[in-house]
Design an enzyme around this catalytic site. Structure first.
Site, PDB file in Angstrom:
ATOM      1  N   CYS A  63      -0.577   4.140   2.152  1.00 37.79           N
ATOM      2  CA  CYS A  63      -0.411   3.912   3.595  1.00 37.79           C
ATOM      3  C   CYS A  63       1.043   4.166   4.017  1.00 37.79           C
ATOM      4  O   CYS A  63       1.297   4.809   5.025  1.00 37.79           O
ATOM      5  CB  CYS A  63      -0.761   2.475   3.975  1.00 37.79           C
ATOM      6  SG  CYS A  63      -2.210   1.806   3.164  1.00 37.79           S
ATOM      7  N   ASP A  64       1.989   3.626   3.252  1.00 33.17           N
ATOM      8  CA  ASP A  64       3.377   3.561   3.718  1.00 33.17           C
ATOM      9  C   ASP A  64       4.373   4.435   2.957  1.00 33.17           C
ATOM     10  O   ASP A  64       5.520   4.575   3.392  1.00 33.17           O
ATOM     11  CB  ASP A  64       3.868   2.095   3.657  1.00 33.17           C
ATOM     12  CG  ASP A  64       3.033   1.183   4.547  1.00 33.17           C
ATOM     13  OD1 ASP A  64       2.518   1.685   5.568  1.00 33.17           O
ATOM     14  OD2 ASP A  64       2.879  -0.002   4.218  1.00 33.17           O
TER      15      ASP A  64
ATOM     16  N   CYS B 230       0.835  -1.213   0.000  1.00 32.16           N
ATOM     17  CA  CYS B 230       0.000   0.000   0.000  1.00 32.16           C
ATOM     18  C   CYS B 230       0.865   1.258   0.000  1.00 32.16           C
ATOM     19  O   CYS B 230       1.445   1.623   1.029  1.00 32.16           O
ATOM     20  CB  CYS B 230      -0.929  -0.011   1.217  1.00 32.16           C
ATOM     21  SG  CYS B 230      -2.009   1.431   1.292  1.00 32.16           S
TER      22      CYS B 230
END
Ligand code: FAD
Ligand code: NAP
Length: 313
Positions: free
Chosen positions: A137-138, A134
């Site tokens: 997300c990261d 992701c």
């Protein structure tokens, strides 16, 4: 209470099914979703092909209004991890992880798909410690640093473009020398200066220390190895259908599946089991798009309304 319709999964397919079933007159409709409604597109940094939505928008932005629109017409969202769907006579039972169950006259399933693992050494051990699926997300953890993206489909290329805006450099490692992606996306990849392509190559091993990933070794089709020293590796190599809830105690699926493990449906999204409808990424020949998942949800809802009407009247 027996539900008119149980919806399993709250992605674009399930939410649209919720909108159409409730607005179309079904009385008790519950959408069982194990997480936040919205589905996998909420992890996408950019969506530019949802009709009528123009300009830069994230998947999360796109999906935020959908649950509220359904709830206005009476859809109930129950946060639950559905473990199994069974049918006895004309009644379905939705079995949940907490041990409770709910009965329903009809079921619309749209449990979507999940990111696949690539299968190289160190991938599982370092997952969440530098290996990720992701970018939204990261990606921020690697601001100003170099990262590797594995894969050559739409997801890999779009997420590589997103990462290229945050990271100093993005290496795309792809096992062939052509991409499986929209021409416009491929052009953007070639036009982006801080993206380097490592083609005809596959990852062999990701390695690290107790702080996380420190690098990845890839091997090309001539057997030549190359070490890329990066703290982050993003894998985007496709998805597997989430069909576990259809698996029965006997080991058979509740309804017919195809050889790829996708649910067989007809043009009404009806499965081989009366009253069970399948939608979105999990059904056979799915185009795997938000717009088509939503379309499936609408079709399935109209079919469920007719089915329940005939069953009860
Ligand atoms: P999903 O979105 O997968 O939703 C399924 C839902 O079911 C999830 O919320 C999940 O939590 C829930 N669920 C699963 N199992 C259970 C269970 N046992 N119990 C309860 N709930 C459960 N499409 C586009 O059209 N344009 C794009 O630009 C685009 N970009 C993408 C970028 C990325 C990074 C990804 C991963 C996908 C992208 N897609 C895009 C594809 C799109 O997201 C999917 O086609 C779409 O989300 C499928 O919708 P769905 O409702 O079938 O399933
Ligand atoms: P995908 O289209 O299946 O592509 C997966 C990529 O990973 C392919 O390039 C594949 O290589 C590679 N791959 C698979 N297994 C591998 C392995 N073990 N080792 C190395 N590489 C491997 O998956 P996706 O990109 O996630 O897309 C899924 C669906 O969602 C598609 O239908 C896509 O069109 C759709 N989607 C659409 C959009 C959009 O419309 N903007 C955005 C994202 C996703 P090969 O090419 O060699 O097979």
């Amino acid at each position: 209470m027996i539900l008119d319709c149980a919806i399993v999964g709250g992605g674009p397919a399930g939410l649209t099914a919720g909108l159409y079933t409730t607005r179309g007159g079904l009385e008790n409709v519950v959408m069982f979703e194990k997480g936040m409604p919205g589905g996998q597109i909420t992890g996408s940094s950019e969506i530019e092909n949802y009709p009528g939505v123009v300009g830069e928008i994230t998947g999360m932005d796109l999906m935020i209004p959908w649950p509220a629109q359904c709830q206005k017409f009476g859809l109930v969202h129950e946060m639950a991890n559905v473990t199994r769907i069974t049918k006895k006579d004309d009644l379905f039972t939705i079995h949940k992880e907490d041990g409770t169950s709910t009965d329903a006259h009809s079921v619309i399933i749209g449990t979507g798909s999940s990111p696949r693992r690539v299968g190289f050494k160190g991938e599982d051990e370092l997952f969440g410690k530098g290996v990720s699926t992701c970018a939204t997300c990261d990606g921020f953890f690697y601001k100003g640093k170099e990262v590797v993206v594995i894969g050559g489909g739409d997801t890999a290329l779009e997420e590589a473009l997103y990462l290229a805006k945050i990271c100093s450099k993005v290496y795309i490692v792809h096992r062939r020398d052509t991409f499986r992606s929209a021409p416009n996306t491929i052009k953007r990849i070639y036009d982006t200066e801080n993206i380097e392509l490592i083609l005809d190559s596959t990852p062999e091993e990701v390695y690290g220390d107790n702080m996380g990933v420190t690098g990845i070794r890839v091997i090309n089709k001539d057997g030549e190895r190359r070490d890329i020293k990066v703290p982050g590796v993003f894998t985007f190599v496709g998805n597997d259908v989430n069909s576990e809830t259809l698996m029965q105690e006997s080991g058979d699926f509740l309804c017919e599946m195809n050889e790829l493990g996708q649910v067989k449906v007809n043009l009404k999204m009806a499965t081989s089991v009366a009253g069970l409808f399948a939608t979105g990424d999990m059904r056979q020949d799915a185009p795997k798009q938000v717009v088509s998942a939503a379309g499936d949800g609408a079709v399935a809802a109209l079919s469920a309304i007719s089915y329940v009407d005939e069953l009860l009247n």
